[in-house]
Design a protein around this motif. Structure first.
Motif, PDB file in Angstrom:
ATOM      1  N   LEU A   1     -14.739  16.942  -0.594  1.00 34.73           N
ATOM      2  CA  LEU A   1     -14.364  16.677  -1.985  1.00 34.73           C
ATOM      3  C   LEU A   1     -15.016  17.681  -2.927  1.00 34.73           C
ATOM      4  O   LEU A   1     -14.352  18.226  -3.824  1.00 34.73           O
ATOM      5  N   SER A   2     -16.301  17.939  -2.758  1.00 38.68           N
ATOM      6  CA  SER A   2     -16.981  18.884  -3.649  1.00 38.68           C
ATOM      7  C   SER A   2     -16.432  20.294  -3.467  1.00 38.68           C
ATOM      8  O   SER A   2     -16.277  21.040  -4.456  1.00 38.68           O
ATOM      9  N   ALA A   3     -16.096  20.674  -2.229  1.00 41.84           N
ATOM     10  CA  ALA A   3     -15.512  21.994  -2.006  1.00 41.84           C
ATOM     11  C   ALA A   3     -14.120  22.086  -2.622  1.00 41.84           C
ATOM     12  O   ALA A   3     -13.754  23.106  -3.224  1.00 41.84           O
TER      13      ALA A   3
ATOM     14  N   VAL B   1     -17.580  30.307  -3.650  1.00 47.71           N
ATOM     15  CA  VAL B   1     -16.975  29.038  -4.061  1.00 47.71           C
ATOM     16  C   VAL B   1     -17.383  28.028  -2.998  1.00 47.71           C
ATOM     17  O   VAL B   1     -16.913  28.093  -1.862  1.00 47.71           O
ATOM     18  N   THR B   2     -18.277  27.110  -3.339  1.00 45.95           N
ATOM     19  CA  THR B   2     -18.886  26.241  -2.343  1.00 45.95           C
ATOM     20  C   THR B   2     -18.887  24.791  -2.790  1.00 45.95           C
ATOM     21  O   THR B   2     -18.863  24.488  -3.991  1.00 45.95           O
ATOM     22  N   GLY B   3     -18.925  23.884  -1.798  1.00 43.58           N
ATOM     23  CA  GLY B   3     -19.115  22.468  -2.034  1.00 43.58           C
ATOM     24  C   GLY B   3     -20.472  22.047  -1.516  1.00 43.58           C
ATOM     25  O   GLY B   3     -20.803  22.283  -0.351  1.00 43.58           O
ATOM     26  N   ARG B   4     -21.268  21.431  -2.352  1.00 43.82           N
ATOM     27  CA  ARG B   4     -22.649  21.100  -1.983  1.00 43.82           C
ATOM     28  C   ARG B   4     -22.878  19.602  -1.888  1.00 43.82           C
ATOM     29  O   ARG B   4     -24.020  19.160  -1.695  1.00 43.82           O
ATOM     30  N   ALA B   5     -21.825  18.811  -2.032  1.00 44.56           N
ATOM     31  CA  ALA B   5     -21.922  17.353  -1.927  1.00 44.56           C
ATOM     32  C   ALA B   5     -23.051  16.842  -2.830  1.00 44.56           C
ATOM     33  O   ALA B   5     -23.123  17.220  -3.997  1.00 44.56           O
TER      34      ALA B   5
ATOM     35  N   HIS C   1     -20.346  19.492  -6.911  1.00 41.28           N
ATOM     36  CA  HIS C   1     -21.415  18.545  -6.585  1.00 41.28           C
ATOM     37  C   HIS C   1     -20.892  17.113  -6.735  1.00 41.28           C
ATOM     38  O   HIS C   1     -20.044  16.834  -7.596  1.00 41.28           O
ATOM     39  N   THR C   2     -21.424  16.219  -5.911  1.00 39.69           N
ATOM     40  CA  THR C   2     -21.146  14.793  -6.035  1.00 39.69           C
ATOM     41  C   THR C   2     -22.465  14.057  -6.210  1.00 39.69           C
ATOM     42  O   THR C   2     -23.546  14.653  -6.153  1.00 39.69           O
TER      43      THR C   2
ATOM     44  N   ARG D   1     -20.564  17.011 -10.761  1.00 41.22           N
ATOM     45  CA  ARG D   1     -20.386  18.111 -11.707  1.00 41.22           C
ATOM     46  C   ARG D   1     -19.853  19.340 -11.003  1.00 41.22           C
ATOM     47  O   ARG D   1     -19.879  19.437  -9.770  1.00 41.22           O
ATOM     48  N   ILE D   2     -19.397  20.269 -11.841  1.00 40.45           N
ATOM     49  CA  ILE D   2     -19.046  21.618 -11.416  1.00 40.45           C
ATOM     50  C   ILE D   2     -20.035  22.568 -12.076  1.00 40.45           C
ATOM     51  O   ILE D   2     -20.251  22.507 -13.296  1.00 40.45           O
TER      52      ILE D   2
END
Length: 265
Positions: free
Chosen positions: A186-188, A211-215, A174-175, A232-233
């Motif tokens: 970046l989040s991914a 395993v995902t990026g959610r911005a 997360h960003t 955060r992660i």
């Protein structure tokens, strides 16, 4: 005149005879032991009725909390074979509470992890246990605009605590709303980097569910989306057992010879 030999001598000592005092007939010694026994009985009955009153006046949530408090927490380092389930009636609730305490204790007592204690948030959720490793104003978990963890030991500590559990795991990056470039990439990338640390810590590949990026689409603080805590992660210990490893699936469908010697389909 009295005879001489009947006179008491001047230096003779008087003779005193003592007699034991006898109790009157029909009177027995008083026995006080029954009073002690009666007092103990009255105290026990008072405690029993107080217990009944407490049970009848407490709600189910309070009673469950009391039961969980007095339930011994099972060891987490022995490699249990059952996944943690978060259903209120499931015994896994005690194991999940023990896991949360174990992670908090690990960060509190380790000199290298103690400065990161404020970066860790732990909470049960509908889909599983959420382990949040967040940025703070004084201590970020990643460099600005980078997927390189600044404190990989924090993720290794989490891996050591959840490695023996069979639950599947989801890793989310997360960003915040301020933006650090391409927040989706970046989040991914940060989620993948943490997944690699967990895998290096001994967590097998079949336990990773996503395993995902959610911005910035799911802020931790919706009313303050620019706060650093939103960067955060999230490591989610899912409320489900792991899927079969691909190799196990291939073994299950392997051709078996028939009784005639031919290969059965």
């Amino acid at each position: 005149m009295a005879s001489r030999h009947l006179r008491p001598a001047a230096n003779a000592r008087p003779f005193i005879r003592r007699r034991a005092r006898q109790a009157p007939r029909g009177v027995r010694p008083v026995n006080v032991q029954w009073k002690v026994a009666y007092a103990d009985f009255a105290t026990a009955m008072m405690a029993f009725f107080m217990l009944l009153w407490l049970i009848s006046s407490s709600d189910k949530v309070s009673l469950q909390g009391i039961a969980d408090y007095f339930t011994p927490s099972p060891a987490l380092t022995s490699g249990g074979s059952e996944p943690i389930m978060l259903a209120p009636s499931d015994a896994g609730r005690a194991r999940s509470d023990a896991l949360l305490r174990d992670i908090r204790t690990a960060f509190a007592v380790d000199p290298d992890l103690a400065p990161l204690a404020d970066n860790v948030l732990l909470a049960p959720s509908a889909d599983g246990i959420h382990i949040e490793l967040t940025d703070t104003a004084l201590r970020p978990m990643f460099a600005q605009g980078s997927a390189l963890p600044l404190a990989p030991e924090a993720f290794r500590a989490v891996a050591a605590r959840i490695g023996s559990l069979p639950n599947r795991i989801a890793v989310e990056g997360h960003t915040d709303s301020a933006g650090e470039g391409d927040d989706w990439q970046l989040s991914a990338g940060r989620a993948v980097a943490v997944r690699d640390i967990l895998a290096a810590g001994g967590i097998p590949a079949d336990r990773f569910a996503a395993v995902t990026g959610r911005a910035a689409s799911a802020p931790l603080l919706p009313d303050a989306p620019a706060r650093p805590e939103n960067r955060r992660i999230t490591i989610i210990l899912l409320d489900e057992p792991p899927a079969l490893a691909p190799s196990a699936g291939r073994r299950a469908v392997q051709a078996m010879p028939s009784q005639t010697g031919n290969i059965a389909p």
